[in-house]
Design a protein around this motif. Sequence first.
Motif, PDB file in Angstrom:
ATOM      1  N   PHE A  78       0.858  -1.173   0.000  1.00 38.68           N
ATOM      2  CA  PHE A  78       0.000   0.000   0.000  1.00 38.68           C
ATOM      3  C   PHE A  78       0.897   1.228   0.000  1.00 38.68           C
ATOM      4  N   THR A  79       0.588   2.193  -0.870  1.00 40.92           N
ATOM      5  CA  THR A  79       1.459   3.360  -0.946  1.00 40.92           C
ATOM      6  C   THR A  79       0.741   4.518  -1.622  1.00 40.92           C
ATOM      7  N   GLU A  80       1.446   5.647  -1.752  1.00 42.38           N
ATOM      8  CA  GLU A  80       0.941   6.832  -2.431  1.00 42.38           C
ATOM      9  C   GLU A  80       2.046   7.468  -3.267  1.00 42.38           C
ATOM     10  N   MET A  81       1.676   8.043  -4.413  1.00 44.82           N
ATOM     11  CA  MET A  81       2.598   8.889  -5.169  1.00 44.82           C
ATOM     12  C   MET A  81       2.802  10.203  -4.409  1.00 44.82           C
ATOM     13  N   TYR A  82       4.054  10.610  -4.287  1.00 48.74           N
ATOM     14  CA  TYR A  82       4.348  11.888  -3.631  1.00 48.74           C
ATOM     15  C   TYR A  82       4.911  12.924  -4.615  1.00 48.74           C
ATOM     16  N   THR A  83       6.072  12.640  -5.175  1.00 44.55           N
ATOM     17  CA  THR A  83       6.813  13.678  -5.895  1.00 44.55           C
ATOM     18  C   THR A  83       7.452  13.101  -7.157  1.00 44.55           C
ATOM     19  N   MET A  84       7.463  13.919  -8.226  1.00 47.10           N
ATOM     20  CA  MET A  84       8.171  13.553  -9.451  1.00 47.10           C
ATOM     21  C   MET A  84       9.622  14.002  -9.348  1.00 47.10           C
ATOM     22  N   ASP A  85      10.543  13.088  -9.656  1.00 42.72           N
ATOM     23  CA  ASP A  85      11.967  13.404  -9.696  1.00 42.72           C
ATOM     24  C   ASP A  85      12.379  13.379 -11.164  1.00 42.72           C
ATOM     25  N   PHE A  86      12.530  14.584 -11.767  1.00 43.57           N
ATOM     26  CA  PHE A  86      12.789  14.655 -13.199  1.00 43.57           C
ATOM     27  C   PHE A  86      14.223  14.284 -13.553  1.00 43.57           C
ATOM     28  N   THR A  87      15.115  14.326 -12.562  1.00 39.35           N
ATOM     29  CA  THR A  87      16.484  13.879 -12.821  1.00 39.35           C
ATOM     30  C   THR A  87      16.534  12.370 -13.007  1.00 39.35           C
ATOM     31  N   LEU A  88      15.827  11.660 -12.148  1.00 37.09           N
ATOM     32  CA  LEU A  88      15.784  10.200 -12.231  1.00 37.09           C
ATOM     33  C   LEU A  88      14.728   9.701 -13.207  1.00 37.09           C
ATOM     34  N   GLY A  89      13.784  10.558 -13.562  1.00 37.59           N
ATOM     35  CA  GLY A  89      12.652  10.098 -14.368  1.00 37.59           C
ATOM     36  C   GLY A  89      11.776   9.158 -13.569  1.00 37.59           C
ATOM     37  N   ALA A  90      11.684   9.418 -12.260  1.00 42.57           N
ATOM     38  CA  ALA A  90      10.996   8.502 -11.354  1.00 42.57           C
ATOM     39  C   ALA A  90      10.038   9.265 -10.451  1.00 42.57           C
ATOM     40  N   ILE A  91       9.187   8.513  -9.763  1.00 35.78           N
ATOM     41  CA  ILE A  91       8.247   9.039  -8.777  1.00 35.78           C
ATOM     42  C   ILE A  91       8.592   8.418  -7.432  1.00 35.78           C
ATOM     43  N   ILE A  92       8.601   9.237  -6.374  1.00 38.65           N
ATOM     44  CA  ILE A  92       8.791   8.661  -5.047  1.00 38.65           C
ATOM     45  C   ILE A  92       7.424   8.358  -4.447  1.00 38.65           C
ATOM     46  N   PHE A  93       7.302   7.159  -3.887  1.00 34.92           N
ATOM     47  CA  PHE A  93       6.092   6.685  -3.220  1.00 34.92           C
ATOM     48  C   PHE A  93       6.395   6.496  -1.738  1.00 34.92           C
ATOM     49  N   CYS A  94       5.451   6.853  -0.891  1.00 33.41           N
ATOM     50  CA  CYS A  94       5.541   6.549   0.542  1.00 33.41           C
ATOM     51  C   CYS A  94       4.187   6.847   1.175  1.00 33.41           C
ATOM     52  N   HIS A  95       4.066   6.523   2.453  1.00 27.95           N
ATOM     53  CA  HIS A  95       2.869   6.875   3.218  1.00 27.95           C
ATOM     54  C   HIS A  95       3.309   7.135   4.650  1.00 27.95           C
ATOM     55  N   ALA A  96       2.380   7.173   5.571  1.00 29.03           N
ATOM     56  CA  ALA A  96       2.677   7.588   6.945  1.00 29.03           C
ATOM     57  C   ALA A  96       3.727   6.707   7.612  1.00 29.03           C
ATOM     58  N   GLY A  97       3.809   5.445   7.224  1.00 29.90           N
ATOM     59  CA  GLY A  97       4.783   4.554   7.857  1.00 29.90           C
ATOM     60  C   GLY A  97       4.431   3.093   7.740  1.00 29.90           C
ATOM     61  N   GLU A  98       3.360   2.788   6.989  1.00 31.47           N
ATOM     62  CA  GLU A  98       2.973   1.389   6.810  1.00 31.47           C
ATOM     63  C   GLU A  98       3.593   0.861   5.511  1.00 31.47           C
ATOM     64  N   GLY A  99       4.081  -0.351   5.552  1.00 32.06           N
ATOM     65  CA  GLY A  99       4.647  -0.960   4.353  1.00 32.06           C
ATOM     66  C   GLY A  99       4.852  -2.445   4.552  1.00 32.06           C
ATOM     67  N   ASN A 100       4.782  -3.186   3.467  1.00 27.59           N
ATOM     68  CA  ASN A 100       4.986  -4.632   3.500  1.00 27.59           C
ATOM     69  C   ASN A 100       6.487  -4.909   3.486  1.00 27.59           C
ATOM     70  N   TRP A 101       7.075  -5.001   4.686  1.00 29.04           N
ATOM     71  CA  TRP A 101       8.512  -5.175   4.785  1.00 29.04           C
ATOM     72  C   TRP A 101       8.981  -6.523   4.262  1.00 29.04           C
ATOM     73  N   ALA A 102       8.071  -7.462   4.022  1.00 27.56           N
ATOM     74  CA  ALA A 102       8.465  -8.738   3.414  1.00 27.56           C
ATOM     75  C   ALA A 102       8.974  -8.544   1.989  1.00 27.56           C
ATOM     76  N   THR A 103       8.695  -7.367   1.383  1.00 31.66           N
ATOM     77  CA  THR A 103       9.198  -7.069   0.041  1.00 31.66           C
ATOM     78  C   THR A 103      10.534  -6.342   0.077  1.00 31.66           C
ATOM     79  N   CYS A 104      11.123  -6.171   1.254  1.00 33.69           N
ATOM     80  CA  CYS A 104      12.386  -5.443   1.396  1.00 33.69           C
ATOM     81  C   CYS A 104      13.471  -6.048   0.507  1.00 33.69           C
ATOM     82  N   ARG A 105      14.308  -5.200  -0.043  1.00 33.16           N
ATOM     83  CA  ARG A 105      15.394  -5.691  -0.898  1.00 33.16           C
ATOM     84  C   ARG A 105      16.234  -6.716  -0.134  1.00 33.16           C
ATOM     85  N   THR A 106      16.680  -7.719  -0.840  1.00 39.21           N
ATOM     86  CA  THR A 106      17.272  -8.893  -0.196  1.00 39.21           C
ATOM     87  C   THR A 106      18.667  -8.636   0.365  1.00 39.21           C
TER      88      THR A 106
END
Length: 466
Positions: free
Chosen positions: A322-350
């Motif tokens: 679960f997440t939200e779009m926050y900000t466009m980063d035009f240098t990276l060509g990416a969008i940062i996603f986050c929310h208040a502090g909830e996240g599925n940590w089982a998807t954490c990078r290995t």
Amino acid sequence: MNRQERPRIGFLGLMTDGYEPIFPGITARQEVYAREIVATVQDSVELVFPGAARNRGEIEARVAAFNAQGLDGILIVLLAYSQGAWLLRALQDNRLPIALAVVQPDQKVERDWVELDLTVNQGIHGAQDNANMIRRMGFPCQYFAGNRHEARFQAFVEDFGRASRTRRKLRELRIAMFGRMPGMNDILTDDMAFFAKIGPEFVHQDLGSVVQAMASVTDAELEASMVRDRETFEMDPKLSRESHAEATRIYLGFKKHLVDNGFGAFTAHFDHFGADGRFLQLPLMGASHLMAEGYGYAAEGDAVCAAMVYAAHQLGQGGGNFTEMYTMDFTLGAIIFCHAGEGNWATCRTDMKPRLIDRYLGEGGLANPPTPIFTPQHGVATLVSMVSLPGGSFRLVLARGDILPKTDMTRCEMPYIFWKPRSGIEACVEAWIAQGGTHHEVISLGDVSARWKMLCTMWGIECVEV
């Protein structure tokens, strides 16, 4: 929660019984071929094959049995020619998703073939007859044509199986709702239309039931969960045992309430916790733990998004966030996603451990909530949003992109994701808002777009890729 059990799909192998007198043993021969297909996909999908269906009566009996057994879907394969009209009544009484695969025993036409070889490999023209009937009668169906030995066929069967099983699980899903944020438009929907078309039931709850469940948490349960956290997370030295224990009690209280009442997902509006007067913290850690265990979750009373997070878990390849779009980063060509502090940590990078931090949060007016901090595994990821439309209709907005290996934000006290859409940030965001994409989203590891699109076909709703 077991979200990765194999889908169970009925294998409807069709051929006419008129072939047996002409070619004795042809039925047994084609059933051997069908069982080869079953074995090909058995690691990811259980195909239930009761034998060839050779006439209208056998077809109707097979389809009725698949429904009675509570299977997830039906895969139709023409073992030879079979009249399309014979399938009509079976599908009129069918409640399961269907797919039709055009495959054959042999992958090359040999010079010395005789009529029998042509007959056992003529599934394509039987598929045309049956597919024409399916289209004319308006039955939603997934289609495939190709070499049964190639990975593409196995992927199609797995995608269909996952989508079909997800559809069934959503029809069984009950979502606990602890309030809705007033004035937030895009979380509002026609609850009955969602129940009828997508599947989940929304069940309004009050926090008193969670407080009672929290009171039943034993010291042993509390300690075991905290030990697991200390093994799983890099612990913030500023996080006190008392704060961690309170967050754990809230998590276990929510889990007990969900388990005891048959809920597979929940959503909560943060303001209710402060107004209730019995909570010391917001349940950020609890929501994160429950998402990591396969529960659906969304904030602020967004039951629709909670259902989509649950669906993402079911579709596989690593689960959803679960997440939200926050900000466009035009240098990276990416969008940062986050929310208040909830996240599925089982998807954490290995290659990194998630952290559990002591974190100030003014929202809710309560004490610091222990918060998991991580970034998901980088690579391909699929973003979706379920949009409610006038008249009880729905649309799924979908985008494909890549999670970047960027984890260098030093002061962000929320799980965050840098995601680069394949279509470009300007085009993606413009199309997202033009299609009514909501501000709560689900991001899944891997390219699961085919599975989402199959689900939309099964639901009878449009899917727009941006």
